[in-house]
Design an enzyme around this catalytic site. Sequence first.
Site, PDB file in Angstrom:
ATOM      1  N   HIS A   1      -4.163  -2.434  -5.956  1.00 54.76           N
ATOM      2  CA  HIS A   1      -3.789  -1.195  -6.242  1.00 54.76           C
ATOM      3  C   HIS A   1      -4.768  -0.130  -6.279  1.00 54.76           C
ATOM      4  CE1 HIS A   1       0.363  -2.632  -6.670  1.00 54.76           C
ATOM      5  NE2 HIS A   1      -0.076  -3.586  -7.644  1.00 54.76           N
TER       6      HIS A   1
ATOM      7  N   ASP B   1       0.899  -1.307   0.077  1.00 55.11           N
ATOM      8  CA  ASP B   1      -0.010   0.107  -0.016  1.00 55.11           C
ATOM      9  C   ASP B   1       0.892   1.339  -0.052  1.00 55.11           C
ATOM     10  OD1 ASP B   1      -2.205  -1.623   0.265  1.00 55.11           O
ATOM     11  OD2 ASP B   1      -2.101  -1.684   2.354  1.00 55.11           O
TER      12      ASP B   1
HETATM   13  P1  GDP Z   1      -0.331  -0.008  -3.711  1.00 52.98           P
HETATM   14  O1  GDP Z   1      -0.981  -1.271  -3.343  1.00 52.98           O
HETATM   15  O2  GDP Z   1       1.099   0.065  -3.317  1.00 52.98           O
HETATM   16  O3  GDP Z   1      -0.392   0.483  -5.012  1.00 52.98           O
HETATM   17  O4  GDP Z   1      -0.858   1.377  -2.860  1.00 52.98           O
HETATM   18  P2  GDP Z   1      -2.550   1.631  -2.768  1.00 52.98           P
HETATM   19  O5  GDP Z   1      -3.208   1.823  -3.994  1.00 52.98           O
HETATM   20  O6  GDP Z   1      -3.394   0.717  -1.605  1.00 52.98           O
HETATM   21  O7  GDP Z   1      -2.575   2.497  -1.784  1.00 52.98           O
HETATM   22  C1  GDP Z   1      -2.128   4.087  -2.238  1.00 52.98           C
HETATM   23  C2  GDP Z   1      -3.183   5.055  -2.170  1.00 52.98           C
HETATM   24  O8  GDP Z   1      -2.618   6.139  -1.989  1.00 52.98           O
HETATM   25  C3  GDP Z   1      -4.113   5.087  -3.303  1.00 52.98           C
HETATM   26  O9  GDP Z   1      -5.335   5.166  -2.830  1.00 52.98           O
HETATM   27  C4  GDP Z   1      -3.554   5.986  -4.171  1.00 52.98           C
HETATM   28  O10 GDP Z   1      -4.492   6.555  -5.006  1.00 52.98           O
HETATM   29  C5  GDP Z   1      -3.055   7.046  -2.994  1.00 52.98           C
HETATM   30  N1  GDP Z   1      -1.848   7.796  -3.684  1.00 52.98           N
HETATM   31  C6  GDP Z   1      -0.888   7.320  -4.134  1.00 52.98           C
HETATM   32  N2  GDP Z   1       0.266   8.374  -4.243  1.00 52.98           N
HETATM   33  C7  GDP Z   1      -0.397   9.370  -3.536  1.00 52.98           C
HETATM   34  C8  GDP Z   1       0.162  10.733  -3.328  1.00 52.98           C
HETATM   35  O11 GDP Z   1       1.143  11.129  -3.493  1.00 52.98           O
HETATM   36  N3  GDP Z   1      -0.797  11.333  -2.612  1.00 52.98           N
HETATM   37  C9  GDP Z   1      -1.986  11.068  -2.000  1.00 52.98           C
HETATM   38  N4  GDP Z   1      -2.704  11.908  -1.400  1.00 52.98           N
HETATM   39  N5  GDP Z   1      -2.501   9.778  -2.208  1.00 52.98           N
HETATM   40  C10 GDP Z   1      -1.601   8.951  -3.120  1.00 52.98           C
END
Ligand code: GDP
Length: 431
Positions: free
Chosen positions: A40, A12
Amino acid sequence: MVKAVVGANWGDEGKGKITDMLAEKADIIIRFQGGANAGHTIVNNYGKFALHTLPSGVFYDHTTSIIGNGVALNIPVLMNEIKSITDRNVPMPKILISDRCQIVMPYHILFDQYEEERLAGKSFGSTKSGIAPFYSDKYAKIGFQVSQLFDEEVLKEKVERVCALKNVLLEHLYHKPAIDPAELLETLHQYRDMVAPYVCDVSAFLDKAIKEGKEILLEGQLGTLKDPDHGIYPMVTSSSTLAGYGAIGAGLPPYEIKQIVTVCKAYSSAVGAGAFVTEILDEAEADELRRRGGDGGEYGATTGRPRRMGWFDCVASKYGCRMQGTTDVAFTVLDVLGYLDEIPVCTGYEIDGKVTDEFPVTRLLEKAKPVIEKLPGWKCEIRGIKEYDDLPKECRDYVEFIEEKIGYPITMVSNGPGRNDIIYRKSKFSK
Ligand code: GDP
Protein backbone atom coordinates in the site's frame (compact mmCIF):
# COMPACT_ATOMS: atom_id res chain seq x y z
CA MET A 1 -17.99 -1.57 15.33
CA VAL A 2 -16.03 -3.56 12.78
CA LYS A 3 -15.48 -2.16 9.28
CA ALA A 4 -13.61 -3.71 6.38
CA VAL A 5 -11.68 -1.91 3.66
CA VAL A 6 -11.26 -4.15 0.63
CA GLY A 7 -10.62 -3.93 -3.11
CA ALA A 8 -13.18 -4.44 -5.89
CA ASN A 9 -10.72 -5.30 -8.62
CA TRP A 10 -7.15 -6.49 -9.10
CA GLY A 11 -5.63 -4.57 -6.19
CA ASP A 12 -3.90 -1.17 -6.13
CA GLU A 13 -7.26 0.58 -5.90
CA GLY A 14 -6.04 2.91 -3.15
CA LYS A 15 -7.07 0.85 -0.10
CA GLY A 16 -4.02 2.09 1.84
CA LYS A 17 -5.13 5.70 1.54
CA ILE A 18 -8.72 4.92 2.51
CA THR A 19 -7.62 2.79 5.48
CA ASP A 20 -5.15 5.43 6.61
CA MET A 21 -7.98 7.98 6.41
CA LEU A 22 -10.53 5.85 8.29
CA ALA A 23 -7.86 4.89 10.82
CA GLU A 24 -8.03 8.38 12.24
CA LYS A 25 -11.23 7.33 14.02
CA ALA A 26 -10.27 3.70 14.63
CA ASP A 27 -8.77 2.00 17.65
CA ILE A 28 -7.52 -1.17 15.98
CA ILE A 29 -6.44 -1.94 12.41
CA ILE A 30 -5.92 -5.53 11.33
CA ARG A 31 -4.38 -7.20 8.31
CA PHE A 32 -6.26 -10.47 7.84
CA GLN A 33 -4.79 -12.10 4.72
CA GLY A 34 -1.96 -11.94 2.20
CA GLY A 35 1.66 -11.26 2.83
CA ALA A 36 4.43 -8.92 1.83
CA ASN A 37 3.76 -9.56 -1.86
CA ALA A 38 1.73 -6.45 -2.46
CA GLY A 39 2.00 -3.01 -0.98
CA HIS A 40 0.00 0.00 0.00
CA THR A 41 1.26 3.47 -0.69
CA ILE A 42 0.41 6.07 1.90
CA VAL A 43 1.08 9.78 1.85
CA ASN A 44 0.80 11.66 5.14
CA ASN A 45 2.55 14.28 7.20
CA TYR A 46 5.57 12.01 7.78
CA GLY A 47 6.12 11.55 4.02
CA LYS A 48 5.38 8.84 1.48
CA PHE A 49 5.55 5.20 2.57
CA ALA A 50 5.15 1.82 0.92
CA LEU A 51 3.82 -0.68 3.47
CA HIS A 52 3.85 -4.40 2.75
CA THR A 53 2.94 -6.13 5.98
CA LEU A 54 2.11 -3.43 8.50
CA PRO A 55 -1.50 -2.28 8.55
CA SER A 56 -2.08 1.25 7.25
CA GLY A 57 -2.86 2.52 10.74
CA VAL A 58 0.71 2.56 12.00
CA PHE A 59 1.06 6.29 11.54
CA TYR A 60 -1.38 7.18 14.29
CA ASP A 61 -0.32 6.89 17.91
CA HIS A 62 -3.81 6.07 19.18
CA THR A 63 -4.17 2.84 17.16
CA THR A 64 -3.13 -0.76 17.69
CA SER A 65 -1.92 -2.48 14.54
CA ILE A 66 -2.52 -6.20 14.29
CA ILE A 67 -1.14 -8.91 12.05
CA GLY A 68 -3.95 -11.44 12.03
CA ASN A 69 -3.71 -15.22 11.84
CA GLY A 70 -4.64 -15.18 8.13
CA VAL A 71 -1.51 -13.30 7.11
CA ALA A 72 1.62 -14.88 5.62
CA LEU A 73 4.08 -13.42 8.10
CA ASN A 74 7.58 -12.74 6.83
CA ILE A 75 9.31 -11.89 10.09
CA PRO A 76 12.52 -10.19 8.81
CA VAL A 77 10.47 -8.16 6.29
CA LEU A 78 8.15 -7.00 9.07
CA MET A 79 11.06 -6.05 11.31
CA ASN A 80 12.65 -4.04 8.48
CA GLU A 81 9.37 -2.34 7.82
CA ILE A 82 9.02 -1.30 11.45
CA LYS A 83 12.57 0.04 11.32
CA SER A 84 11.98 1.86 8.02
CA ILE A 85 9.13 3.89 9.50
CA THR A 86 10.68 4.55 12.91
CA ASP A 87 13.90 5.64 11.14
CA ARG A 88 11.79 8.35 9.51
CA ASN A 89 10.51 9.71 12.83
CA VAL A 90 7.19 7.88 12.96
CA PRO A 91 6.65 6.97 16.65
CA MET A 92 7.01 3.25 17.38
CA PRO A 93 3.54 1.84 16.63
CA LYS A 94 1.73 -0.54 18.98
CA ILE A 95 1.88 -3.85 17.12
CA LEU A 96 0.38 -7.24 17.95
CA ILE A 97 1.01 -10.46 16.05
CA SER A 98 -1.41 -13.36 16.32
CA ASP A 99 0.06 -16.43 17.98
CA ARG A 100 -1.80 -18.40 15.29
CA CYS A 101 -0.17 -16.55 12.42
CA GLN A 102 2.01 -18.74 10.22
CA ILE A 103 5.53 -17.91 9.13
CA VAL A 104 6.93 -17.44 5.65
CA MET A 105 10.01 -19.64 5.75
CA PRO A 106 13.22 -18.85 3.85
CA TYR A 107 12.58 -21.92 1.69
CA HIS A 108 9.14 -20.64 0.65
CA ILE A 109 10.83 -17.75 -1.08
CA LEU A 110 13.34 -20.10 -2.74
CA PHE A 111 10.60 -22.48 -3.89
CA ASP A 112 8.72 -19.56 -5.41
CA GLN A 113 11.81 -18.61 -7.43
CA TYR A 114 12.64 -22.18 -8.39
CA GLU A 115 9.08 -22.86 -9.53
CA GLU A 116 9.01 -19.72 -11.67
CA GLU A 117 12.32 -20.83 -13.23
CA ARG A 118 10.92 -24.31 -13.85
CA LEU A 119 7.76 -22.93 -15.46
CA ALA A 120 9.83 -20.45 -17.47
CA GLY A 121 7.43 -18.54 -19.78
CA LYS A 122 4.34 -20.26 -18.36
CA SER A 123 4.57 -18.74 -14.90
CA PHE A 124 1.69 -17.11 -13.01
CA GLY A 125 3.49 -13.83 -12.55
CA SER A 126 4.46 -14.50 -8.94
CA THR A 127 6.10 -11.69 -7.01
CA LYS A 128 8.45 -14.39 -5.63
CA SER A 129 7.71 -13.54 -2.01
CA GLY A 130 6.97 -17.15 -1.15
CA ILE A 131 3.23 -16.62 -0.81
CA ALA A 132 1.97 -19.56 -2.88
CA PRO A 133 4.42 -22.09 -1.30
CA PHE A 134 3.53 -20.65 2.11
CA TYR A 135 -0.24 -21.14 1.73
CA SER A 136 0.27 -24.56 0.10
CA ASP A 137 2.18 -25.66 3.19
CA LYS A 138 -0.36 -24.10 5.53
CA TYR A 139 -3.16 -26.19 4.02
CA ALA A 140 -0.91 -29.24 3.68
CA LYS A 141 -0.47 -28.81 7.46
CA ILE A 142 3.29 -28.48 7.37
CA GLY A 143 3.36 -24.76 8.08
CA PHE A 144 4.95 -23.21 11.16
CA GLN A 145 2.70 -21.27 13.51
CA VAL A 146 4.21 -18.41 15.52
CA SER A 147 3.22 -20.22 18.73
CA GLN A 148 5.41 -23.18 17.74
CA LEU A 149 8.52 -21.01 17.82
CA PHE A 150 8.19 -21.11 21.60
CA ASP A 151 8.27 -24.88 21.97
CA GLU A 152 11.78 -26.10 21.25
CA GLU A 153 10.90 -29.77 21.17
CA VAL A 154 8.05 -29.35 18.71
CA LEU A 155 10.11 -27.00 16.61
CA LYS A 156 13.14 -29.28 16.32
CA GLU A 157 11.11 -32.33 15.37
CA LYS A 158 9.11 -30.37 12.81
CA VAL A 159 12.14 -28.73 11.21
CA GLU A 160 13.69 -32.14 10.65
CA ARG A 161 10.50 -33.64 9.28
CA VAL A 162 9.79 -30.76 6.90
CA CYS A 163 13.40 -30.52 5.71
CA ALA A 164 13.38 -34.21 4.80
CA LEU A 165 10.37 -33.57 2.56
CA LYS A 166 11.57 -30.30 1.05
CA ASN A 167 15.02 -31.71 0.34
CA VAL A 168 13.57 -34.43 -1.90
CA LEU A 169 12.01 -31.74 -4.08
CA LEU A 170 15.10 -29.55 -3.98
CA GLU A 171 17.33 -32.40 -5.09
CA HIS A 172 15.15 -34.18 -7.62
CA LEU A 173 12.77 -31.57 -9.01
CA TYR A 174 14.73 -28.32 -8.84
CA HIS A 175 18.36 -29.61 -8.66
CA LYS A 176 19.20 -27.04 -6.01
CA PRO A 177 21.12 -27.18 -2.71
CA ALA A 178 19.44 -28.94 0.22
CA ILE A 179 18.28 -27.15 3.40
CA ASP A 180 20.40 -27.75 6.50
CA PRO A 181 17.99 -28.40 9.41
CA ALA A 182 20.43 -27.07 12.01
CA GLU A 183 20.79 -23.81 10.12
CA LEU A 184 17.03 -23.49 9.69
CA LEU A 185 16.47 -24.09 13.40
CA GLU A 186 18.94 -21.33 14.16
CA THR A 187 17.07 -18.96 11.83
CA LEU A 188 13.81 -19.82 13.60
CA HIS A 189 15.39 -19.03 16.96
CA GLN A 190 16.23 -15.59 15.58
CA TYR A 191 12.66 -15.21 14.31
CA ARG A 192 11.34 -16.18 17.76
CA ASP A 193 13.40 -13.47 19.43
CA MET A 194 12.25 -10.90 16.87
CA VAL A 195 8.51 -11.55 17.28
CA ALA A 196 8.44 -12.34 21.00
CA PRO A 197 7.55 -8.78 22.09
CA TYR A 198 4.48 -8.69 19.84
CA VAL A 199 2.86 -12.12 20.15
CA CYS A 200 -0.72 -12.11 21.38
CA ASP A 201 -3.94 -14.13 21.50
CA VAL A 202 -5.54 -11.82 18.97
CA SER A 203 -9.06 -13.27 18.93
CA ALA A 204 -9.32 -12.87 22.72
CA PHE A 205 -8.01 -9.32 22.40
CA LEU A 206 -10.62 -8.55 19.72
CA ASP A 207 -13.45 -10.17 21.67
CA LYS A 208 -12.73 -7.81 24.54
CA ALA A 209 -12.32 -4.84 22.19
CA ILE A 210 -15.69 -5.52 20.53
CA LYS A 211 -17.37 -5.73 23.93
CA GLU A 212 -15.82 -2.40 24.86
CA GLY A 213 -17.25 -0.84 21.71
CA LYS A 214 -13.90 -0.21 20.06
CA GLU A 215 -13.69 0.84 16.41
CA ILE A 216 -11.97 -1.93 14.43
CA LEU A 217 -10.82 -1.82 10.82
CA LEU A 218 -10.04 -4.88 8.73
CA GLU A 219 -7.61 -4.06 5.96
CA GLY A 220 -7.68 -6.20 2.84
CA GLN A 221 -4.90 -6.70 0.36
CA LEU A 222 -5.44 -6.98 -3.41
CA GLY A 223 -9.07 -7.21 -4.58
CA THR A 224 -12.00 -9.46 -5.43
CA LEU A 225 -10.62 -10.57 -8.78
CA LYS A 226 -7.51 -11.98 -7.09
CA ASP A 227 -9.55 -14.13 -4.71
CA PRO A 228 -8.65 -17.83 -5.11
CA ASP A 229 -12.34 -18.87 -5.27
CA HIS A 230 -14.14 -15.92 -6.80
CA GLY A 231 -11.33 -14.33 -8.82
CA ILE A 232 -9.68 -15.07 -12.14
CA TYR A 233 -8.29 -18.44 -11.11
CA PRO A 234 -5.48 -19.46 -11.54
CA MET A 235 -4.16 -15.90 -11.94
CA VAL A 236 -5.09 -15.17 -8.34
CA THR A 237 -3.41 -14.82 -5.00
CA SER A 238 -3.32 -17.63 -2.46
CA SER A 239 -5.53 -16.27 0.32
CA SER A 240 -9.05 -14.92 0.18
CA THR A 241 -9.28 -11.20 -0.55
CA LEU A 242 -12.93 -10.96 0.49
CA ALA A 243 -14.30 -9.05 3.48
CA GLY A 244 -16.01 -12.25 4.63
CA TYR A 245 -12.61 -13.79 5.16
CA GLY A 246 -11.80 -10.91 7.50
CA ALA A 247 -13.74 -12.73 10.19
CA ILE A 248 -11.53 -15.79 9.80
CA GLY A 249 -8.19 -14.13 9.17
CA ALA A 250 -8.60 -11.85 12.18
CA GLY A 251 -10.59 -14.16 14.44
CA LEU A 252 -13.86 -12.32 15.04
CA PRO A 253 -17.55 -13.11 14.49
CA PRO A 254 -18.71 -12.53 10.86
CA TYR A 255 -21.85 -10.71 12.03
CA GLU A 256 -19.73 -8.04 13.71
CA ILE A 257 -18.59 -6.69 10.32
CA LYS A 258 -21.14 -3.89 9.88
CA GLN A 259 -19.61 -1.79 7.15
CA ILE A 260 -17.77 -2.97 4.05
CA VAL A 261 -16.00 -0.21 2.19
CA THR A 262 -15.04 -1.48 -1.23
CA VAL A 263 -12.39 0.58 -2.94
CA CYS A 264 -12.80 1.06 -6.67
CA LYS A 265 -10.39 3.07 -8.80
CA ALA A 266 -11.76 5.43 -11.47
CA TYR A 267 -9.85 3.45 -14.12
CA SER A 268 -8.30 -0.03 -14.04
CA SER A 269 -4.84 -1.40 -13.47
CA ALA A 270 -3.60 -4.92 -13.02
CA VAL A 271 -0.31 -6.67 -12.43
CA GLY A 272 0.79 -10.09 -13.56
CA ALA A 273 -0.66 -12.28 -16.26
CA GLY A 274 -4.32 -13.06 -16.88
CA ALA A 275 -7.36 -11.78 -18.76
CA PHE A 276 -7.77 -8.01 -18.46
CA VAL A 277 -10.74 -7.14 -20.64
CA THR A 278 -10.50 -3.33 -20.60
CA GLU A 279 -6.72 -3.22 -21.10
CA ILE A 280 -5.58 -0.23 -23.15
CA LEU A 281 -3.77 -1.84 -26.02
CA ASP A 282 -2.27 1.32 -27.51
CA GLU A 283 1.08 1.58 -25.71
CA ALA A 284 1.33 5.39 -25.85
CA GLU A 285 -2.23 5.80 -24.52
CA ALA A 286 -1.60 3.27 -21.74
CA ASP A 287 1.69 4.88 -20.83
CA GLU A 288 0.13 8.31 -20.54
CA LEU A 289 -2.41 7.01 -17.99
CA ARG A 290 0.30 4.96 -16.25
CA ARG A 291 2.55 8.00 -15.81
CA ARG A 292 -0.31 10.20 -14.61
CA GLY A 293 -1.93 7.48 -12.49
CA GLY A 294 -1.94 7.05 -8.72
CA ASP A 295 0.53 9.30 -6.99
CA GLY A 296 3.69 9.26 -9.10
CA GLY A 297 2.61 6.66 -11.62
CA GLU A 298 1.15 3.17 -11.69
CA TYR A 299 4.19 1.08 -10.80
CA GLY A 300 4.15 -1.75 -8.25
CA ALA A 301 4.71 -0.60 -4.65
CA THR A 302 6.67 -3.79 -3.91
CA THR A 303 8.21 -4.70 -7.26
CA GLY A 304 8.35 -1.41 -9.19
CA ARG A 305 6.86 -3.27 -12.17
CA PRO A 306 4.81 -1.10 -14.56
CA ARG A 307 1.13 -1.98 -14.07
CA ARG A 308 -1.11 -2.95 -16.97
CA MET A 309 -3.58 -0.13 -17.61
CA GLY A 310 -7.24 -0.22 -18.57
CA TRP A 311 -10.47 1.77 -18.58
CA PHE A 312 -13.08 1.44 -15.85
CA ASP A 313 -14.78 -1.93 -16.03
CA CYS A 314 -18.40 -1.84 -14.80
CA VAL A 315 -18.82 -5.60 -15.22
CA ALA A 316 -15.80 -6.53 -13.13
CA SER A 317 -16.49 -3.80 -10.55
CA LYS A 318 -20.16 -4.66 -10.08
CA TYR A 319 -19.14 -8.26 -9.47
CA GLY A 320 -16.20 -7.11 -7.34
CA CYS A 321 -18.56 -5.09 -5.12
CA ARG A 322 -21.14 -7.87 -4.95
CA MET A 323 -18.68 -10.51 -3.77
CA GLN A 324 -17.37 -8.18 -1.08
CA GLY A 325 -20.85 -7.49 0.30
CA THR A 326 -20.30 -3.78 -0.24
CA THR A 327 -22.09 -1.23 1.91
CA ASP A 328 -20.04 1.73 0.62
CA VAL A 329 -17.89 2.28 -2.45
CA ALA A 330 -14.85 4.53 -2.13
CA PHE A 331 -14.20 5.75 -5.68
CA THR A 332 -10.54 6.73 -5.94
CA VAL A 333 -7.99 8.49 -8.13
CA LEU A 334 -10.69 10.38 -10.00
CA ASP A 335 -8.44 13.46 -10.28
CA VAL A 336 -6.10 11.60 -12.63
CA LEU A 337 -8.69 11.44 -15.43
CA GLY A 338 -8.89 15.23 -15.79
CA TYR A 339 -6.64 15.23 -18.88
CA LEU A 340 -8.99 13.23 -21.13
CA ASP A 341 -11.37 14.71 -23.72
CA GLU A 342 -13.57 11.69 -23.40
CA ILE A 343 -13.36 8.71 -21.07
CA PRO A 344 -14.07 5.18 -22.26
CA VAL A 345 -15.99 2.96 -19.81
CA CYS A 346 -16.69 -0.73 -20.27
CA THR A 347 -20.38 -1.47 -19.69
CA GLY A 348 -20.60 -5.04 -20.92
CA TYR A 349 -18.65 -8.03 -22.16
CA GLU A 350 -19.27 -9.61 -25.52
CA ILE A 351 -18.70 -13.33 -25.26
CA ASP A 352 -19.41 -15.62 -28.21
CA GLY A 353 -21.54 -12.91 -29.85
CA LYS A 354 -23.67 -12.23 -26.74
CA VAL A 355 -23.41 -9.18 -24.50
CA THR A 356 -23.54 -9.68 -20.75
CA ASP A 357 -23.00 -7.55 -17.66
CA GLU A 358 -22.32 -10.56 -15.42
CA PHE A 359 -18.67 -11.35 -14.74
CA PRO A 360 -17.93 -14.84 -16.07
CA VAL A 361 -15.59 -17.70 -15.11
CA THR A 362 -12.03 -17.49 -16.40
CA ARG A 363 -12.61 -19.78 -19.37
CA LEU A 364 -15.21 -17.36 -20.77
CA LEU A 365 -13.49 -14.23 -19.49
CA GLU A 366 -10.60 -15.01 -21.79
CA LYS A 367 -12.95 -14.66 -24.78
CA ALA A 368 -14.63 -11.46 -23.55
CA LYS A 369 -14.41 -8.28 -25.61
CA PRO A 370 -15.29 -4.99 -23.93
CA VAL A 371 -18.42 -3.06 -24.90
CA ILE A 372 -17.25 0.54 -24.55
CA GLU A 373 -19.24 3.72 -23.99
CA LYS A 374 -17.50 7.09 -24.03
CA LEU A 375 -18.30 9.78 -21.49
CA PRO A 376 -17.26 13.42 -21.83
CA GLY A 377 -14.17 14.44 -19.85
CA TRP A 378 -14.08 17.48 -17.53
CA LYS A 379 -10.68 18.74 -18.62
CA CYS A 380 -9.63 20.39 -15.40
CA GLU A 381 -7.96 19.83 -12.04
CA ILE A 382 -10.37 18.62 -9.35
CA ARG A 383 -7.87 18.24 -6.52
CA GLY A 384 -8.67 20.45 -3.57
CA ILE A 385 -12.45 20.34 -4.13
CA LYS A 386 -14.23 19.38 -0.90
CA GLU A 387 -17.92 19.34 -1.85
CA TYR A 388 -19.45 16.93 -4.30
CA ASP A 389 -21.60 19.63 -5.89
CA ASP A 390 -18.49 21.69 -6.63
CA LEU A 391 -17.13 19.01 -8.96
CA PRO A 392 -17.59 19.76 -12.68
CA LYS A 393 -20.84 18.39 -14.09
CA GLU A 394 -19.06 15.93 -16.42
CA CYS A 395 -17.15 14.60 -13.43
CA ARG A 396 -20.33 14.06 -11.39
CA ASP A 397 -21.93 12.47 -14.45
CA TYR A 398 -19.01 10.05 -14.66
CA VAL A 399 -19.39 9.08 -10.99
CA GLU A 400 -23.17 8.71 -11.25
CA PHE A 401 -23.03 6.77 -14.53
CA ILE A 402 -20.69 4.26 -12.90
CA GLU A 403 -22.72 4.12 -9.71
CA GLU A 404 -25.83 3.32 -11.72
CA LYS A 405 -24.02 0.56 -13.62
CA ILE A 406 -22.49 -1.11 -10.59
CA GLY A 407 -25.53 -0.62 -8.36
CA TYR A 408 -23.61 0.05 -5.12
CA PRO A 409 -23.47 3.39 -3.32
CA ILE A 410 -20.44 5.57 -4.03
CA THR A 411 -20.33 7.45 -0.74
CA MET A 412 -16.70 8.59 -0.93
CA VAL A 413 -14.87 10.12 -3.86
CA SER A 414 -11.10 10.44 -3.55
CA ASN A 415 -9.56 13.29 -5.53
CA GLY A 416 -5.95 13.15 -4.44
CA PRO A 417 -3.50 10.90 -2.57
CA GLY A 418 -3.57 12.78 0.75
CA ARG A 419 -5.63 11.93 3.82
CA ASN A 420 -7.88 14.93 3.36
CA ASP A 421 -8.45 14.55 -0.37
CA ILE A 422 -11.88 13.04 0.10
CA ILE A 423 -15.41 14.06 -0.79
CA TYR A 424 -18.35 12.44 0.98
CA ARG A 425 -21.63 12.17 -0.86
CA LYS A 426 -25.11 10.83 -0.34
CA SER A 427 -26.23 8.02 -2.57
CA LYS A 428 -29.66 6.76 -3.49
CA PHE A 429 -28.21 3.25 -3.28
CA SER A 430 -27.36 3.58 0.42
CA LYS A 431 -29.41 1.37 2.67
P1 GDP B 1 -3.61 -0.17 -2.52
O1 GDP B 1 -2.71 -1.34 -2.58
O2 GDP B 1 -5.03 -0.51 -2.85
O3 GDP B 1 -3.49 0.59 -1.25
O4 GDP B 1 -3.19 0.82 -3.67
P2 GDP B 1 -1.73 1.41 -4.00
O5 GDP B 1 -1.19 2.04 -2.81
O6 GDP B 1 -0.90 0.43 -4.71
O7 GDP B 1 -2.12 2.45 -5.15
C1 GDP B 1 -2.78 3.56 -4.93
C2 GDP B 1 -1.92 4.74 -5.35
O8 GDP B 1 -2.76 5.78 -5.64
C3 GDP B 1 -1.00 5.23 -4.27
O9 GDP B 1 0.15 5.77 -4.85
C4 GDP B 1 -1.83 6.31 -3.58
O10 GDP B 1 -1.05 7.32 -2.96
C5 GDP B 1 -2.53 6.87 -4.75
N1 GDP B 1 -3.88 7.38 -4.50
C6 GDP B 1 -4.86 6.92 -3.68
N2 GDP B 1 -5.98 7.65 -3.83
C7 GDP B 1 -5.68 8.60 -4.76
C8 GDP B 1 -6.44 9.63 -5.37
O11 GDP B 1 -7.62 9.84 -5.11
N3 GDP B 1 -5.79 10.38 -6.31
C9 GDP B 1 -4.50 10.19 -6.66
N4 GDP B 1 -3.95 10.96 -7.58
N5 GDP B 1 -3.77 9.19 -6.12
C10 GDP B 1 -4.35 8.43 -5.19
